[in-house]
Design a protein around this motif. Structure first.
Motif, PDB file in Angstrom:
ATOM      1  N   THR A  99       0.846  -1.191   0.000  1.00  0.00           N
ATOM      2  CA  THR A  99       0.000   0.000   0.000  1.00  0.00           C
ATOM      3  C   THR A  99       0.882   1.241   0.000  1.00  0.00           C
ATOM      4  N   ALA A 100       0.373   2.324  -0.550  1.00  0.00           N
ATOM      5  CA  ALA A 100       1.098   3.597  -0.546  1.00  0.00           C
ATOM      6  C   ALA A 100       0.092   4.730  -0.656  1.00  0.00           C
ATOM      7  N   SER A 101       0.392   5.813   0.048  1.00  0.00           N
ATOM      8  CA  SER A 101      -0.482   6.973  -0.016  1.00  0.00           C
ATOM      9  C   SER A 101       0.359   8.242   0.038  1.00  0.00           C
ATOM     10  N   ALA A 102      -0.135   9.268  -0.617  1.00  0.00           N
ATOM     11  CA  ALA A 102       0.514  10.580  -0.585  1.00  0.00           C
ATOM     12  C   ALA A 102      -0.582  11.626  -0.417  1.00  0.00           C
ATOM     13  N   THR A 103      -0.509  12.384   0.674  1.00  0.00           N
ATOM     14  CA  THR A 103      -1.545  13.379   0.964  1.00  0.00           C
ATOM     15  C   THR A 103      -0.910  14.726   1.297  1.00  0.00           C
ATOM     16  N   ARG A 104      -1.648  15.747   0.994  1.00  0.00           N
ATOM     17  CA  ARG A 104      -1.251  17.094   1.405  1.00  0.00           C
ATOM     18  C   ARG A 104      -2.266  17.553   2.449  1.00  0.00           C
ATOM     19  N   ASN A 105      -1.758  17.962   3.642  1.00  0.00           N
ATOM     20  CA  ASN A 105      -2.615  18.196   4.789  1.00  0.00           C
ATOM     21  C   ASN A 105      -2.495  19.656   5.272  1.00  0.00           C
ATOM     22  N   ALA A 115      -1.968  28.466   9.932  1.00  0.00           N
ATOM     23  CA  ALA A 115      -2.129  27.020   9.757  1.00  0.00           C
ATOM     24  C   ALA A 115      -0.872  26.391   9.183  1.00  0.00           C
ATOM     25  N   THR A 116      -0.674  25.134   9.549  1.00  0.00           N
ATOM     26  CA  THR A 116       0.489  24.388   9.045  1.00  0.00           C
ATOM     27  C   THR A 116       0.070  23.518   7.867  1.00  0.00           C
ATOM     28  N   ILE A 117       0.780  23.644   6.799  1.00  0.00           N
ATOM     29  CA  ILE A 117       0.528  22.816   5.602  1.00  0.00           C
ATOM     30  C   ILE A 117       1.731  21.899   5.400  1.00  0.00           C
ATOM     31  N   TYR A 118       1.463  20.607   5.261  1.00  0.00           N
ATOM     32  CA  TYR A 118       2.571  19.648   5.138  1.00  0.00           C
ATOM     33  C   TYR A 118       2.124  18.468   4.272  1.00  0.00           C
ATOM     34  N   ASN A 119       3.147  17.758   3.791  1.00  0.00           N
ATOM     35  CA  ASN A 119       2.914  16.538   3.001  1.00  0.00           C
ATOM     36  C   ASN A 119       3.138  15.310   3.886  1.00  0.00           C
ATOM     37  N   ASN A 314       4.833  -0.295   8.003  1.00  0.00           N
ATOM     38  CA  ASN A 314       4.628   0.898   7.207  1.00  0.00           C
ATOM     39  C   ASN A 314       5.596   1.974   7.653  1.00  0.00           C
ATOM     40  N   SER A 315       5.781   2.919   6.769  1.00  0.00           N
ATOM     41  CA  SER A 315       6.705   4.025   7.017  1.00  0.00           C
ATOM     42  C   SER A 315       5.991   5.331   6.695  1.00  0.00           C
ATOM     43  N   SER A 316       6.363   6.391   7.394  1.00  0.00           N
ATOM     44  CA  SER A 316       5.719   7.682   7.186  1.00  0.00           C
ATOM     45  C   SER A 316       6.771   8.769   7.181  1.00  0.00           C
ATOM     46  N   ALA A 317       6.696   9.680   6.211  1.00  0.00           N
ATOM     47  CA  ALA A 317       7.651  10.794   6.119  1.00  0.00           C
ATOM     48  C   ALA A 317       6.962  11.944   5.421  1.00  0.00           C
ATOM     49  N   SER A 318       7.537  13.146   5.589  1.00  0.00           N
ATOM     50  CA  SER A 318       6.954  14.345   4.986  1.00  0.00           C
ATOM     51  C   SER A 318       7.413  14.559   3.559  1.00  0.00           C
ATOM     52  N   SER A 319       8.418  13.818   3.102  1.00  0.00           N
ATOM     53  CA  SER A 319       8.869  13.911   1.712  1.00  0.00           C
ATOM     54  C   SER A 319       9.380  12.553   1.275  1.00  0.00           C
ATOM     55  N   VAL A 320       9.393  12.330  -0.041  1.00  0.00           N
ATOM     56  CA  VAL A 320       9.827  11.045  -0.577  1.00  0.00           C
ATOM     57  C   VAL A 320      11.284  10.787  -0.241  1.00  0.00           C
ATOM     58  N   SER A 321      12.123  11.847  -0.232  1.00  0.00           N
ATOM     59  CA  SER A 321      13.547  11.665   0.038  1.00  0.00           C
ATOM     60  C   SER A 321      13.830  11.246   1.468  1.00  0.00           C
ATOM     61  N   GLU A 322      12.900  11.505   2.389  1.00  0.00           N
ATOM     62  CA  GLU A 322      13.120  11.178   3.788  1.00  0.00           C
ATOM     63  C   GLU A 322      12.617   9.778   4.166  1.00  0.00           C
ATOM     64  N   LEU A 323      11.980   9.070   3.213  1.00  0.00           N
ATOM     65  CA  LEU A 323      11.419   7.771   3.551  1.00  0.00           C
ATOM     66  C   LEU A 323      12.496   6.798   4.022  1.00  0.00           C
ATOM     67  N   GLY A 324      13.671   6.878   3.467  1.00  0.00           N
ATOM     68  CA  GLY A 324      14.720   5.959   3.870  1.00  0.00           C
ATOM     69  C   GLY A 324      15.648   6.494   4.930  1.00  0.00           C
ATOM     70  N   LYS A 325      15.454   7.762   5.376  1.00  0.00           N
ATOM     71  CA  LYS A 325      16.393   8.366   6.326  1.00  0.00           C
ATOM     72  C   LYS A 325      15.709   8.763   7.636  1.00  0.00           C
ATOM     73  N   LYS A 326      14.694   9.592   7.541  1.00  0.00           N
ATOM     74  CA  LYS A 326      14.072  10.140   8.740  1.00  0.00           C
ATOM     75  C   LYS A 326      12.619   9.720   8.899  1.00  0.00           C
ATOM     76  N   SER A 327      12.242   8.617   8.264  1.00  0.00           N
ATOM     77  CA  SER A 327      10.844   8.208   8.307  1.00  0.00           C
ATOM     78  C   SER A 327      10.519   7.537   9.633  1.00  0.00           C
ATOM     79  N   THR A 328       9.253   7.551   9.939  1.00  0.00           N
ATOM     80  CA  THR A 328       8.735   6.847  11.113  1.00  0.00           C
ATOM     81  C   THR A 328       8.240   5.477  10.679  1.00  0.00           C
ATOM     82  N   ILE A 329       8.790   4.436  11.272  1.00  0.00           N
ATOM     83  CA  ILE A 329       8.466   3.066  10.881  1.00  0.00           C
ATOM     84  C   ILE A 329       7.642   2.414  11.980  1.00  0.00           C
ATOM     85  N   GLY A 330       6.536   1.803  11.566  1.00  0.00           N
ATOM     86  CA  GLY A 330       5.701   1.071  12.508  1.00  0.00           C
ATOM     87  C   GLY A 330       5.402  -0.313  11.980  1.00  0.00           C
TER      88      GLY A 330
END
Length: 484
Positions: A99-105, A115-119, A314-330
């Motif tokens: 599964t994969a998802s990309a949202t702008r919040n 307001a804070t806008i983030y990916n 699953n992994s969560s990050a604010s940018s695609v480049s951070e998925l392998g470095k600073k992502s949150t893994i659960g």
């Protein structure tokens, strides 16, 4: 957790429900009224129609096997059964999904802050595996495998029927050709007698009654020709349907005069127990019984608890480049247990339904065996008695032919009576008709005997290619039809 996994894996080898055992059937030691000496030898069923030594028939059967629509339908059923089996086997294996998802919040801030806008990017994998502790999925796969066997036997049975039908209608077409030719020749001979009688009437040697009788008999015989031509056309048209082509393409092939196919005089029919292995419809009924038995276990397993192992990462990050470095893994992993407690008797009723259906297939199998025995025995008796009748009819034809020739000679010399000539000609024509029909019966009963014994197509059968070809299967925009 490891201990639980090992215990569950060990238990997953269990199954519930009855294990299938092929039913036994009491058989006689031999057939009654065997077709020939040494008839207990195994029958020669491979390409049995070639024993008729008719190349045209051989070609028609080959064309029918390749193009018949019933055979094409049976092939599609085999493909369906094999695909269903592969689908059912897949339930025994773990499933993994990505599964994969990309949202702008947009998150509103308190105290008037902007307001804070983030990916947010979230890839992940989910996996599950039903341990099948009591073999429900195994029984379903077993039933599907028996379904494949039954579909294969249905195809074989379709070929047995097809080949027998092609041979039967071909023999009938040849019969009506011969009967038509006989009616023409006989009416011509009777017309000559009528012409001679009219000449005698002109000379005062016969009465008008004699002329009328002679002409009426010739006309009556000639009137049989259209009936035979209609029957011939129907046989050819039916052959066209069996071959999957227009009957207009067959008329030229069958239009020439040809002999009636004659089966060999010596035949082997084996023993009654052979039909359990040689008759496709009997084998199909047995496989359907096995399939119904396996479905009892499938229904029974639904009454027991089921355990599934599920896991996800699953992994969560604010940018695609951070998925392998600073992502949150659960991740998560663990078993889930489902125990049927109360369903209003539905599960027990489903088992009872499966058992009742199994009983129906028991009776269907027994009926298939009894019908096979009946078919073989009827064909043996019919073939033997038709051959005996043919011998007597052959003698009758020779006797009536001699009587007809002698009566004509006596009539020409003035010593005979016209009634004797007409009676001899009528009797000869009738005996010849009966002889042709009986020889047709012999060939037809030979076909029926081989069908009853399970003789069919022994060559390769290609079922890999579907009849309908789809031009585009990849993702594409739909094309509007003309009607739209």
């Amino acid at each position: 957790m490891c201990a639980l996994f090992l215990i569950a894996t060990g238990l997953s080898g269990c199954v519930v429900g009855p294990d299938y055992q092929k039913p036994s059937f009491l058989m006689a030691g031999s057939w009654s009224g065997k077709a020939a000496a040494h008839a207990d030898k195994p029958p020669q069923l491979a390409e049995w129609w070639k024993q008729l030594k008719d190349p045209i028939l051989d070609g028609l059967i080959a064309q029918a096997v390749a193009a018949n629509l019933d055979v094409a339908t049976a092939k599609a059923k085999v493909r369906e059964a094999r695909a269903s089996y592969r689908e059912q086997v897949g339930t025994l294996l773990p499933t993994v999904e990505s599964t994969a998802s990309a949202t702008r919040n947009r998150a509103a801030a308190a105290d008037g802050a902007p307001a804070t806008i983030y990916n947010n990017y979230q890839p992940g994998f989910d996996a599950s595996w039903e341990l099948d502790l009591f073999g429900g999925n195994k029984r379903a796969a077993e039933a599907a495998k028996y379904g494949v066997d039954a579909a294969d036997e249905e195809l074989r049975d379709t070929l047995v029927t097809l080949i027998g039908d092609v041979a039967t209608y071909y023999i009938q077409a040849r019969e009506y050709q011969q009967l038509t030719e006989l009616a023409r020749d006989s009416s011509k001979s009777q017309s000559q007698t009528a012409s001679l009688t009219r000449t005698e009437y002109g000379a005062g040697g016969s009465s008008m009654v004699d002329v009328s009788k002679a002409e009426a008999q010739a006309a009556s015989t000639h009137a049989d020709i259209p009936t035979y031509e209609i029957s011939y056309a129907k046989s050819v048209n039916r052959l066209g349907v069996l071959l999957g082509k227009s009957p207009l393409l067959l008329d030229g092939l069958l239009g020439k005069k040809s002999r009636l196919p004659t089966p060999p005089s010596k035949l082997s029919v084996g023993i009654p127990a052979d039909i359990l292995n040689t008759r496709p419809d009997v084998r199909q009924a047995e496989r359907q019984l096995a399939q119904a038995t396996a479905k009892i276990g499938e229904a029974e397993a639904n009454r027991y608890p089921s355990v599934s192992l599920t896991g996800s990462i699953n992994s969560s990050a604010s940018s695609v480049s951070e998925l392998g470095k600073k992502s949150t893994i659960g991740w998560s992993f663990g078993p889930s247990l489902t125990v049927p407690i109360f369903k209003g008797g539905q599960l027990k009723a489903a088992v009872d339904v499966a058992k009742a259906q199994r009983d129906q297939y028991v009776f269907a199998y027994q009926s298939a065996v009894l019908s096979a025995l009946e078919d073989v025995q009827n064909a043996i008796v019919s073939l033997n008695r038709s051959r005996a009748r043919s011998v007597d009819l052959g003698k009758a034809v020779e006797g009536y032919r001699t009587a007809a020739n002698l009566s004509k000679k006596l009539k020409t010399s003035g010593e005979g009576d016209l009634f004797d000539v007409l009676d001899a000609e009528r009797s000869l024509y009738s005996a010849q008709q009966n002889l042709i029909e009986t020889r047709t019966d012999i060939a037809t009963h030979y076909v029926s005997l081989n069908k009853a014994l399970g003789g069919g197509w022994t060559g390769p059968i290609d079922i890999s290619q579907p009849a309908a070809r789809d031009l585009v299967e990849a993702p594409h925009l739909p094309v509007k039809s003309i009607a739209q």
